[in-house]
Enzyme design. Sequence first.
Site, PDB file in Angstrom:
ATOM      1  N   ASP A 147      -6.299 -13.474   5.401  1.00 33.20           N
ATOM      2  CA  ASP A 147      -4.616 -13.566   5.074  1.00 33.20           C
ATOM      3  C   ASP A 147      -5.453 -15.059   3.722  1.00 33.20           C
ATOM      4  O   ASP A 147      -5.414 -16.030   3.442  1.00 33.20           O
ATOM      5  CB  ASP A 147      -4.340 -14.473   5.655  1.00 33.20           C
ATOM      6  CG  ASP A 147      -2.793 -15.467   4.879  1.00 33.20           C
ATOM      7  OD1 ASP A 147      -2.517 -15.576   4.196  1.00 33.20           O
ATOM      8  OD2 ASP A 147      -1.493 -14.983   6.161  1.00 33.20           O
ATOM      9  N   ASN A 164       1.270   0.020   0.075  1.00 31.48           N
ATOM     10  CA  ASN A 164       2.351  -0.666   0.177  1.00 31.48           C
ATOM     11  C   ASN A 164       2.994  -0.317  -1.422  1.00 31.48           C
ATOM     12  O   ASN A 164       2.556   0.112  -1.960  1.00 31.48           O
ATOM     13  CB  ASN A 164       2.426  -1.623   1.096  1.00 31.48           C
ATOM     14  CG  ASN A 164       2.077  -2.886  -0.118  1.00 31.48           C
ATOM     15  OD1 ASN A 164       2.493  -2.802  -1.106  1.00 31.48           O
ATOM     16  ND2 ASN A 164       1.034  -3.236   0.588  1.00 31.48           N
TER      17      ASN A 164
HETATM   18  N1  CTP Z   1      -0.208 -12.606   1.653  1.00 28.58           N
HETATM   19  C1  CTP Z   1      -2.056 -12.645   2.028  1.00 28.58           C
HETATM   20  N2  CTP Z   1      -2.714 -12.270   2.364  1.00 28.58           N
HETATM   21  C2  CTP Z   1      -2.547 -11.453   3.428  1.00 28.58           C
HETATM   22  C3  CTP Z   1      -1.646 -11.423   3.827  1.00 28.58           C
HETATM   23  C4  CTP Z   1       0.144 -12.074   2.977  1.00 28.58           C
HETATM   24  O1  CTP Z   1      -1.852 -13.763   0.623  1.00 28.58           O
HETATM   25  N3  CTP Z   1      -3.748 -10.909   4.544  1.00 28.58           N
HETATM   26  C5  CTP Z   1       0.353 -13.350   1.180  1.00 28.58           C
HETATM   27  C6  CTP Z   1       1.230 -12.919   0.068  1.00 28.58           C
HETATM   28  O2  CTP Z   1       0.366 -12.579  -0.807  1.00 28.58           O
HETATM   29  C7  CTP Z   1       2.805 -13.737   0.334  1.00 28.58           C
HETATM   30  C8  CTP Z   1       2.514 -14.240   2.094  1.00 28.58           C
HETATM   31  O3  CTP Z   1       1.633 -14.621   2.323  1.00 28.58           O
HETATM   32  O4  CTP Z   1       2.856 -14.739  -0.390  1.00 28.58           O
HETATM   33  C9  CTP Z   1       3.803 -13.727   2.811  1.00 28.58           C
HETATM   34  O5  CTP Z   1       3.501 -11.907   2.671  1.00 28.58           O
HETATM   35  P1  CTP Z   1       4.280 -11.304   4.003  1.00 28.58           P
HETATM   36  O6  CTP Z   1       3.955 -10.229   3.679  1.00 28.58           O
HETATM   37  O7  CTP Z   1       5.751 -11.461   3.255  1.00 28.58           O
HETATM   38  O8  CTP Z   1       4.428 -11.912   5.100  1.00 28.58           O
HETATM   39  P2  CTP Z   1       2.930 -11.831   6.142  1.00 28.58           P
HETATM   40  O9  CTP Z   1       1.571 -12.004   6.042  1.00 28.58           O
HETATM   41  O10 CTP Z   1       2.578 -10.122   6.423  1.00 28.58           O
HETATM   42  O11 CTP Z   1       3.677 -11.948   7.475  1.00 28.58           O
HETATM   43  P3  CTP Z   1       4.360 -10.929   8.549  1.00 28.58           P
HETATM   44  O12 CTP Z   1       3.717  -9.479   8.593  1.00 28.58           O
HETATM   45  O13 CTP Z   1       4.925 -11.871   9.222  1.00 28.58           O
HETATM   46  O14 CTP Z   1       6.067 -11.099   7.474  1.00 28.58           O
END
Ligand code: CTP
Length: 424
Positions: A323, A227
Site C-alpha cells: 500500500d 483497472n
Molecule cells: N493506494 C495505494 N496503494 C495501494 C492501494 C491504494 O497507494 N496498494 C492508495 C490510492 O492511491 C488511494 C488510497 O490508497 O489514494 C485509497 O485507495 P482505494 O482504492 O480507494 O482503497 P483501497 O486501499 O483499495 O481500500 P478498499 O479496497 O478497502 O477500498
Amino acid sequence: MADISSETQPVPQHDILHGKRLLLIVGGGIAAYKCLDLIRRLKERHMQVRCILTKGGRQFVTPLSLSSLSGEKVYEDLFSLTDEAEMGHIRLSREADLVLVAPATADLMAKMATGQADDLATTALLATDKPVMIAPSMNTMMWQHPATRRNLDTLIRDGVRIIDPGAGDLACGEVGAGRLAEVPDLIAAIEGFFLDRFPHSALRGKHVLITAGPTREPLDPVRYIANRSSGKQGYALAAALVERGAKVTLVSGPTDLPCPAGVRRVDVETARDMLAACEAALPADAAICVAAVADWRPEDCAGNKIKKQDGAAPVLRLTENPDILKTLCARPKDRPALVIGFAAETEKIAEHARAKRLRKGCDWIVANDVSFTDGQSVMGADHNRVLLITPEEEFSWPETSKTDIARQLAEKIDHYFMQNQNKD
Ligand code: CTP
C-alpha cells in the site's frame, strides 16, 4: 523545503516554460528579426511556438525561417482553405497558453485597441480567450504620439500586458524610446507571466509527489490485471500544482495522456515499481496518491504465455500489493508534511472515506463515487464529484471537470502551506 537538486534527470522538466504553448504574432517592423532568436531560445526550453505572420511582418522575415525554427507551420492567411481545414483561426487562438505580439507596431496596437479584425493576426487576437502580451516597436515619435498613448491605455485596461520598449538608436536613424525589447527581456517577461499567475503561492519551489493512473500486474508476458483508471485526475492535479509554482514529480502507471507542462514524470507499470519510484523521489513536501493501484497481483508471473488446456481454466492465485499511501504515511524520517489520499468508493462514500483516512494515516482524503451512473463510471470520465475530508473540515464540491477539481484542491493545498509556512 525538500531539496531535489541532486536528481539526475536528462531533461530539466521543471523548467517553467517546458511544454508551454506560445502563439507568436509577428508584426511588420524591422525588429521582427529578433523573433528568430526568440523562437530559438524558447525551443531550447522546450516551449511550443506557433507563429502568425502579418503581411507587414513578411517584409522582414520569411515564413520559411519561422517554420524552420519553430518546427511548426506558419499561418498567414485568414481565408486560406487549407489552413482553416487544418487549424481554424479560432482554434489557433485558443490552443495556446499565451499570445505574444512581437513586434507590435503602432498600426497593430491601434487595430487591437479598436477591435478590428481584418486579417488573421487581428482576428486571432479578437477571438482568443488567452492572455495577450505585446512588445511594442516603432519610431520614438510614433511611440510618444497621443494616439498611441491612448491605444496603450485602452490595451492596458483590456488586460493586455506590455513589454516596454527599450531606448536607444532606432533603425530609422532617430534616438529614443521605441526599440523592441531585447530577446532576454522578452523571455524574462514570458517567464514572469507563467510565474506570476499566483504571485503569492506558498507552493513555489515545494516538491509535490503525485501517483496517478492504474498499475498493471502481469500474469504472463501478454496479460495483466489492471483497472479502469485513465490518470486524468492525477494529471490535472499535477498541472494545477505546477501552475502555482510547485515542482511536481508524477509517478504514473500506463496512460494515454501527455505529460503536463513542467512536470517530471516517472513511468511505472506495477504497484511495486510505483512504490520504489515514490520512495526514490523523496523527500517531498507533499504527496498525493491519486493512482488506482491494483490491490493484488498474481502470485507468479509465468515466463511464457499461459496456453489453453482443453477446457481447464487456470486458477489465479493472488497476493497483496504494497500500500503506497500507507507506506508513505508511515515513513519515520521523511514523511511528507501533507499526505493526501483518494478514496474510490461505490457506497457509503463519506463513511468509508473517513475510515480510510484514519486507516491509511493520511492527513486528507478525497472521496469519490466510482459506482456506475447510467452505465458510466467516473473512472476515465472528464468529470468528477468529490468530498474533501480533512481532520477539521469537510468540503463537498459539486460535479465539475477534473481540471476544476484539481484547481480547487491545489488552492486548498496552497492555503495549507501558506498557514503552515511560519510554523517549524
Ligand atoms: N493506494 C495505494 N496503494 C495501494 C492501494 C491504494 O497507494 N496498494 C492508495 C490510492 O492511491 C488511494 C488510497 O490508497 O489514494 C485509497 O485507495 P482505494 O482504492 O480507494 O482503497 P483501497 O486501499 O483499495 O481500500 P478498499 O479496497 O478497502 O477500498
